[in-house]
Write an enzyme that holds these catalytic residues in place. Structure first.
Site, PDB file in Angstrom:
ATOM      1  N   ASP A  29     -12.362  19.651  17.030  1.00  0.00           N
ATOM      2  CA  ASP A  29     -12.742  19.456  15.621  1.00  0.00           C
ATOM      3  C   ASP A  29     -12.143  18.203  14.968  1.00  0.00           C
ATOM      4  O   ASP A  29     -11.674  18.259  13.826  1.00  0.00           O
ATOM      5  CB  ASP A  29     -12.350  20.682  14.789  1.00  0.00           C
ATOM      6  CG  ASP A  29     -12.981  21.971  15.289  1.00  0.00           C
ATOM      7  OD1 ASP A  29     -13.860  21.893  16.158  1.00  0.00           O
ATOM      8  OD2 ASP A  29     -12.581  23.051  14.820  1.00  0.00           O
ATOM      9  N   LYS A 102     -19.185  24.809  18.125  1.00  0.00           N
ATOM     10  CA  LYS A 102     -18.736  26.191  17.978  1.00  0.00           C
ATOM     11  C   LYS A 102     -18.919  26.668  16.542  1.00  0.00           C
ATOM     12  O   LYS A 102     -19.094  25.858  15.622  1.00  0.00           O
ATOM     13  CB  LYS A 102     -17.266  26.335  18.385  1.00  0.00           C
ATOM     14  CG  LYS A 102     -16.278  25.601  17.476  1.00  0.00           C
ATOM     15  CD  LYS A 102     -14.852  25.875  17.931  1.00  0.00           C
ATOM     16  CE  LYS A 102     -13.821  25.112  17.111  1.00  0.00           C
ATOM     17  NZ  LYS A 102     -13.783  25.469  15.687  1.00  0.00           N
ATOM     18  N   CYS A 136      -7.886  26.346  14.312  1.00  0.00           N
ATOM     19  CA  CYS A 136      -8.671  26.235  15.545  1.00  0.00           C
ATOM     20  C   CYS A 136      -7.845  25.821  16.756  1.00  0.00           C
ATOM     21  O   CYS A 136      -8.151  26.236  17.876  1.00  0.00           O
ATOM     22  CB  CYS A 136      -9.851  25.289  15.330  1.00  0.00           C
ATOM     23  SG  CYS A 136     -11.016  25.927  14.099  1.00  0.00           S
TER      24      CYS A 136
END
Length: 207
Positions: A29, A102, A136
């Site tokens: 990310d 995701k 995350c």
């Protein structure tokens, strides 16, 4: 009170990272949303510089590299169809480096990350970098550990932000949350190293 120790130590799990040459790099990310506005992270510029250095080393070593991109839907701060959700140019994929999209904090949930790694014959050793440390990165490290992988998190290539205290309590600073998140990972789920230089290139002794 006895001196603090970790479950990794008590369980006899490795304390040193595997060589980079025997690992897969997963960048989690590294999206524009974390560089601006309400989701801007403390120390994000330095973390992106460290991630770029890690990517350079991984590319030079010729190891597998996988980029993860979070999508929370159109109009969200994680809209992969918009510039806000795009991967930062500085650390964007090159060549045939895959991008896995995701929808949950753990990059293994409802994605083909696990199957890709296993089909490629990747070693269990994963190097993790990206954002956010408490969300995350933490979730993916735990998910990796539960699936039998051996994650190493590069602390300087991660960052997070301040959060409201639970039940209206005092705000938790980004630095406190960063330290606690990394400590939680290091307790059991993975090895945490301070920076890219802390990961050896091979099994030769680093002096």
């Amino acid at each position: 009170m006895s001196e603090a120790t970790t479950l990794r130590v008590l369980s006899g799990l490795p304390a040193e990272p595997a060589p980079l040459s025997e690992s897969t790099l997963i960048v989690i990310d590294a999206q524009n949303t974390y560089t601006q506005g309400v989701m801007e992270l403390e120390g994000v510029a330095a973390a992106l510089d460290e991630t770029a250095a890690l990517l350079d080393r991984a590319r030079s070593a010729g190891i597998p590299i996988i980029h993860i991109q979070h999508d929370a839907g159109e109009g969200s701060p994680y809209d992969v169809r918009a510039e806000i959700g795009a991967i930062v140019d500085q650390v964007s994929p090159r060549g045939d480096e895959p991008v896995i999209v995701k929808n949950f904090p753990n990059a293994f949930v409802q994605t083909d990350l696990d199957s890709r790694l296993r089909e490629a014959g990747a070693t269990p050793n994963l190097v993790l970098a990206g954002f956010m440390t408490h969300m995350c990165v933490n979730s993916t490290a735990r998910g990796a550990f539960s699936l039998g992988y051996a994650p190493t998190v590069v602390a300087a290539a991660t960052a997070t932000r301040a959060l409201p205290g639970a039940d209206g309590g005092e705000q938790v600073s980004a630095s406190a949350l960063q330290s606690a998140s990394l400590a939680a990972i290091a307790d059991m789920f993975g090895i945490v190293v301070p920076d890219t230089k802390s990961i050896p290139d091979s099994r030769e002794v680093v002096r």
